[in-house]
Design an enzyme around this catalytic site. Structure first.
Site, PDB file in Angstrom:
ATOM      1  CB  SER A 160     -51.692  21.798  15.040  1.00 32.24           C
ATOM      2  OG  SER A 160     -53.019  21.346  14.859  1.00 32.24           O
ATOM      3  CG  HIS A 207     -32.678  -0.983   1.047  1.00 34.89           C
ATOM      4  ND1 HIS A 207     -33.202  -1.101  -0.219  1.00 34.89           N
ATOM      5  CD2 HIS A 207     -31.399  -1.427   0.976  1.00 34.89           C
ATOM      6  CE1 HIS A 207     -32.283  -1.604  -1.036  1.00 34.89           C
ATOM      7  NE2 HIS A 207     -31.178  -1.805  -0.338  1.00 34.89           N
TER       8      HIS A 207
END
Length: 429
Positions: free
Chosen positions: A279, A157
């Site tokens: 970037s 989970h």
């Protein structure tokens, strides 16, 4: 439009031409060598049954070899006006050999011509992909063995759950790839059947020796029913892309894990700067784009599988032009799988492990289940031990953590690691 079917002096509406041809002529550039191989086998078969004499057979086979050489040099292209590689090949043969070139199409249709070429294409690439799967699995196995006992949080989970190791985590991908190889091999077996000789789906009005072409082209068997030769094209496309989708499912899972585990939130693993991008606006960024693209390529292969499944449901038995669109889905999926395997092999080869960060991520809570079983070994019922530990989760000491970690790593990795089994399996691959 210069096609194999059009009446002399008549022209097709240009919009109809563009719509029906689509990008098929572009994909047919990759299909060309397989169509040449099938045409060569067909010419030899026509010679064996007396449709062609020896001189004609030799001339056709020689001209087909020339096409293959020209294609390999990048000098044989399919024009949009030619519609497909079948037309391009036949026009070359007619231009070079005259009336002899016109005989190549005896006893076949473009329908069985493309069906056999696509099976040869799929067979060729499935064999390459099987080798690539084994190569990637060996790379991951080497990584798993090198980092076999390094502790790592096991997640359920998306939360820390129990102690795992880098070896156990990496080994899961090896076994998944071995399963993918089995499914790919089944797809290869399904593909390895010959539709050539079925013509438009109802057989030609002359005898053709289908066993001859089956043997020459290296197929296991001919497809028996001539109608099924046509309709099985969609089924085989589904089978091939279905296997490729399973491979991409494995690659997407490993890529997704690594997207997270290389992120600033985990920093369990890292790639060198020559494997990542930056970037245009943020100087600090280190982007694991290759992993994100592998994950995305999986979605494109799933989409291709759905497209093929949808196509096959709505056609009457026999050939339908809808089938033309199966070609692009197979070829796009093959390209996605081959490039994704190659990049993931490079990723595993260059992946470094942050052992300190992995160890520090194994906090006290991750050993709660170990505490439960310590009490079970002393005679306490499991459910009682579970509740006892649950009440005192905050009381796990550093000493307890160290003891549990030492015990687990001394015993080997938790779970059945199976690295020796994978090694033996890959040796016999």
């Amino acid at each position: 439009m210069s096609t194999l079917w059009q009446e002399e002096g008549k022209k097709l509406n240009p919009l109809v031409e563009r719509f029906t041809v689509g990008d098929d002529y572009i994909y047919d550039t990759d299909l060309m060598p397989f169509d040449v191989d099938a045409s060569t086998a067909h010419a030899q078969m026509l010679g064996s049954i007396g449709i062609l004499n020896a001189e004609e057979t030799i001339a056709l086979v020689g001209a087909l070899k020339e096409i293959k050489v020209l294609h390999g040099q990048g000098n044989f292209k399919v024009k949009q006006s030619q519609e497909d590689c079948h037309t391009a090949i036949e026009q070359y043969l007619i231009k070079k050999l005259g009336e002899t070139g016109k005989k190549i199409h005896t006893g076949r249709s473009r329908n069985d011509q493309v069906a056999v070429a696509m099976r040869l294409y799929s067979k060729h690439h499935l064999q390459i992909i099987l080798v690539d799967i084994a190569s990637l699995a060996r790379e991951i196995l080497a990584f798993a063995k090198q980092h076999e006992h390094i502790p790592m949080p096991g997640m359920t989970h998306t939360q820390p759950a129990m102690l795992s190791t880098v070896g156990l985590w990496a080994g899961s991908f090896v076994e998944s790839l071995l399963d993918d190889a089995k499914m790919t091999n089944e797809a290869l077996k399904h593909t390895n059947a010959n539709p050539l000789g079925s013509a438009a789906g109802f057989g030609p009005p002359i005898f053709v020796d289908r066993l001859y072409t089956t043997k020459v082209l290296g197929f296991d068997r001919p497809i028996v029913n001539s109608i099924y030769c046509m309709v099985s094209r969609c089924k085989n496309s589904e089978t091939v892309v279905g296997a490729l989708a399973q491979i991409m499912s494995t690659l997407a899972r490993m890529a997704n894990d690594l997207v997270w585990y290389t992120s600033a939130w985990f920093t369990f693993f890292e790639l060198d700067d020559d494997m990542v991008t930056g970037s245009s606006i943020m100087p600090q960024k280190k982007n694991y784009d290759v992993l994100e693209l592998v994950r995305a390529h999986a979605s494109t292969v799933y989409a291709s599988l759905y497209a093929l499944q949808s196509l096959n449901q709505k056609m009457m038995s026999g050939y339908n032009r809808d089938t033309q669109l199966t070609k692009a889905e197979i070829m796009k999926s093959v390209a996605a799988v081959e490039s994704s395997i190659a990049i993931m092999k490079l990723v595993w080869k260059n992946l470094s492990v942050n052992t300190e960060q992995l160890a520090s991520a194994c906090g006290p809570e991750i050993f709660a289940t170990d505490r439960v079983y310590e009490l079970v070994k002393k005679g306490m019922a499991f459910r009682n031990a579970y509740q006892e530990v649950k009440k005192h989760l905050n009381e796990v000491s550093k000493e307890d953590v160290g003891k549990a970690l030492a015990a687990r790593t001394t015993l080997g990795s938790p779970g059945n690691l199976g690295l020796e089994y994978y090694e033996t399996t890959l040796e016999n691959f």
